[in-house]
Scaffold this active site. Structure first.
Site, PDB file in Angstrom:
ATOM      1  N   ASP A 323       0.858  -1.260  -0.066  1.00  0.00           N
ATOM      2  CA  ASP A 323       0.021   0.179   0.050  1.00  0.00           C
ATOM      3  C   ASP A 323       1.028   1.484  -0.128  1.00  0.00           C
ATOM      4  OD1 ASP A 323      -2.536   1.091   0.471  1.00  0.00           O
ATOM      5  OD2 ASP A 323      -1.624   1.911   2.324  1.00  0.00           O
ATOM      6  N   GLU A 352       1.931  -0.105  -5.023  1.00  0.00           N
ATOM      7  CA  GLU A 352       0.532   1.017  -5.137  1.00  0.00           C
ATOM      8  C   GLU A 352       1.684   2.276  -5.483  1.00  0.00           C
ATOM      9  OE1 GLU A 352      -3.542   2.745  -3.765  1.00  0.00           O
ATOM     10  OE2 GLU A 352      -1.710   2.424  -2.258  1.00  0.00           O
TER      11      GLU A 352
END
Length: 611
Positions: A323, A352
């Site tokens: 993330d 990400e």
């Protein structure tokens, strides 16, 4: 005598209470990461001197300004799987002890194969997927209680719900599962998303136990499927036990206290960026209840590295999705990534990097020639193709051809493939748990869905789909994240229909599932799609044609994004058709003559295996 026994018993209980936490709780023999730093936590523990069994060497002891922590580094090289004892002493007198274990690794653990372009990843929001164990919906000590009527609350989905429906996912044609975070997130509200973790060595009890997570991994392996963990390096939740008693002041970024990130990830490589803008991107908190971890602190970086390796080894993982990768300290996250890939050279990690320029995204991929200009290497194997996602979000409503609209937008995305160091190892997707739902954007237009999924399934990279889209699920981003994370029908007792089974699906759901499963199961065995080359042709009248090919076979894809029927003159593709005369339609099963013009209906797709 009895009195002495109770005195000794009381003393034993009091002594053992000196240690409240030990992390990692155990380790493994034969690891490349043989310098193991163990964190001991307990009230006043730093006043004691740690020693260990004779055959173990303590190479370093770190005590911080917080007397409740001590970090003990041992050398595990050449130490067989065994138990040994740490003794904590005061003036050579043992005050308390702790047994620690080195476990035996699985055979071939270091050479595990991560997910790759042969896989199709199925993204699950576990709280909204299926409730396999209603008994854990509410757990004592966990603040956020289950309420299916609350879009932003917990609904009760869990690990057992995923396990119960693995056959459904397998039938769909998916080969890997990426679940949003499952570790403990003990906040009063909104904890279902899992990105504000409060204990990173423990599965949230409302999802199950660590053993349940291990069982999920084992069940997937039995089906020749893979497990990808959603890992968060950038921040924890403000309820994290360690944040309540920080080991060091600079364990998190302090301003002092909270300061908001400016979210301007370009400052990470912008040669003209000011220091303060760079600082607020990298060190600012993502939101106020997510303290930003300081990866430039060696203790923090090593803690995160060991935690990641621990989960890989414990749960037999096949990959990470990381993330907010590009918000981390860029030097620290590169060290974290490299350490994991050194331990598992065939593992895979996708970061990400939510940016809208191919050069900026490619910067973060391992061995990027762009990043090399600044002498930087992230060591990150895979990034997410957000520019292709951007095109997915509007291109199928662009009926007319344009210089930079319609299928030209898709074509232009692939013209920049040269920027990536490993084009087959990027994640391609039409949506995820943070974006608008595809079926909502396109009002459940089945023809547009067919075009989009065929494109997703046949271009370079690793395709990822979002749970429920394959049966027509929608959700309005404008109503908040809760609406794009709706419950999967049939995941709860009492649901009106059960879309996990053919008999329980509506006719409309079955239509979507039949198309999806046919397409994705076909892709499973198609090496030409997994690793083949791409040759594409400039869109004409909003019709995009491309070929995936290798030395053995060739696949032709035609997408008519026009709102009118189009006739495609195939002589233009002579260099790709070569000696091919016919093509078998994967979706309809019919043979087509590819030496003659092909007429396509509005908003339609042809997927042809060339003969």
């Amino acid at each position: 005598m009895k009195k002495l026994f109770y005195i000794l018993l009381f003393f034993s209980v009091a002594v053992s209470a000196q240690i409240d936490r030990v992390e990692p709780p155990f380790w493994w023999s034969g690891m490349n990461h043989s310098e193991l730093q163990i964190m001991f936590y307990g009230k006043g523990i730093a006043q004691y001197t740690p020693v260990v069994s004779d055959d173990i060497v303590i190479t370093n002891v770190v005590k911080t300004e917080n007397p409740n922590y001590v970090f003990v580094t041992i050398d595990t090289k050449d130490i067989p799987a065994s138990d040994f004892v740490f003794s904590f002493k005061n003036k050579n007198k043992t005050v308390f002890t702790h047994k620690y274990s080195l476990k035996q690794r699985r055979e071939g653990a270091a050479l595990r194969e991560g997910f790759d372009s042969s896989d199709l990843i199925y993204l699950i929001m576990p709280d909204r997927f299926a409730n396999g164990n209603p008994d854990n919906d509410n757990v004592k000590g966990m603040e956020d209680k289950a309420d299916r009527n609350e879009p932003f609350g917990r609904h009760g989905g869990d690990i057992q719900g995923i396990i119960n429906n693995l056959d459904y996912i397998n039938q769909l044609g998916a080969t890997a599962i990426w679940s949003t975070p499952l570790c403990e997130d003990n906040h009063e509200k909104g904890s279902y998303h899992g990105y504000a973790q409060t204990d990173v060595y423990k599965i949230d009890p409302r999802y199950g136990t660590n053993e349940d997570y291990l069982q999920l991994s084992q069940e997937l392996k039995e089906r020749d499927m893979k497990l990808i963990m959603d890992y968060v390096t950038n921040h924890w939740g403000s309820g994290h036990w360690m944040y309540k008693d920080l080991p060091t002041y600079n364990w998190v970024h302090q301003f002092p206290g909270y300061a908001q990130s400016n979210y301007r990830m370009t400052t990470q490589f912008d040669p003209n960026a000011s220091e303060i803008d760079t600082k607020y991107c990298m060190n600012g908190w993502f939101v106020s209840d997510m303290p930003d971890l300081n990866q430039s602190n060696p203790l923090v970086l090593n803690y995160l590295t060991q935690n990641a390796i621990w989960w890989i080894e414990y749960a037999d993982l096949d990959g990470f999705r990381v993330d907010t990768y590009s918000y981390n300290d860029k030097e620290g996250i590169a060290k974290w990534t490299k350490a994991i890939m050194d331990e598992y050279p065939h593992f895979n990690i996708v970061g990400e990097v939510w940016m809208h320029d191919q050069a900026q995204m490619a910067y973060w991929q391992k061995d990027s020639k762009i990043a090399a200009i600044q002498s930087y290497n992230s060591y990150l194997p895979s990034v997410m193709d957000f520019t292709l996602h951007d095109a997915f979000g509007n291109v199928f409503n662009e009926d007319k051809p344009g210089w930079d609209s319609g299928m030209q937008k898709v074509y232009d995305n692939f013209t920049n493939d040269f920027l990536y160091s490993d084009i087959n190892n990027i994640l391609v997707f039409a949506e995820n748990h943070d974006t608008g739902r595809f079926n909502e954007i396109y009002k459940n237009d089945f023809n547009k869905y067919k075009m989009a999924m065929t494109l997703l399934a046949t271009v370079r990279g690793i395709p990822q789909i979002y749970y429920g889209t394959e049966i027509g699920m929608a959700g309005d981003k404008g109503k908040g994240d809760g609406d794009i994370r709706r419950d999967f029908p049939g995941g709860w007792n009492g649901d009106k229909n059960n879309a996990f089974t053919q008999s329980g699906r509506t006719a409309e759901q079955q239509k979507w599932f039949d198309f999806s499963s046919k397409l994705f199961n076909w892709r499973k065995s198609k090496e030409v799609i997994h690793t083949g080359k791409t040759t594409h042709y400039l869109p004409w009248n909003n019709v995009y044609v491309y070929f995936r090919h290798n030395d053995k076979e060739s696949v032709m894809v035609l997408i008519n994004n026009s709102d009118e029927a189009q006739t495609v003159k195939t002589d233009r593709f002579a260099e790709s058709l070569t000696t091919h005369k016919k093509g078998k339609s994967v979706l309809e099963g019919k043979m087509m003559d590819v030496t003659k013009d092909i007429t396509m209906q509005p908003k339609s797709v042809l997927l042809l295996e060339l003969q």
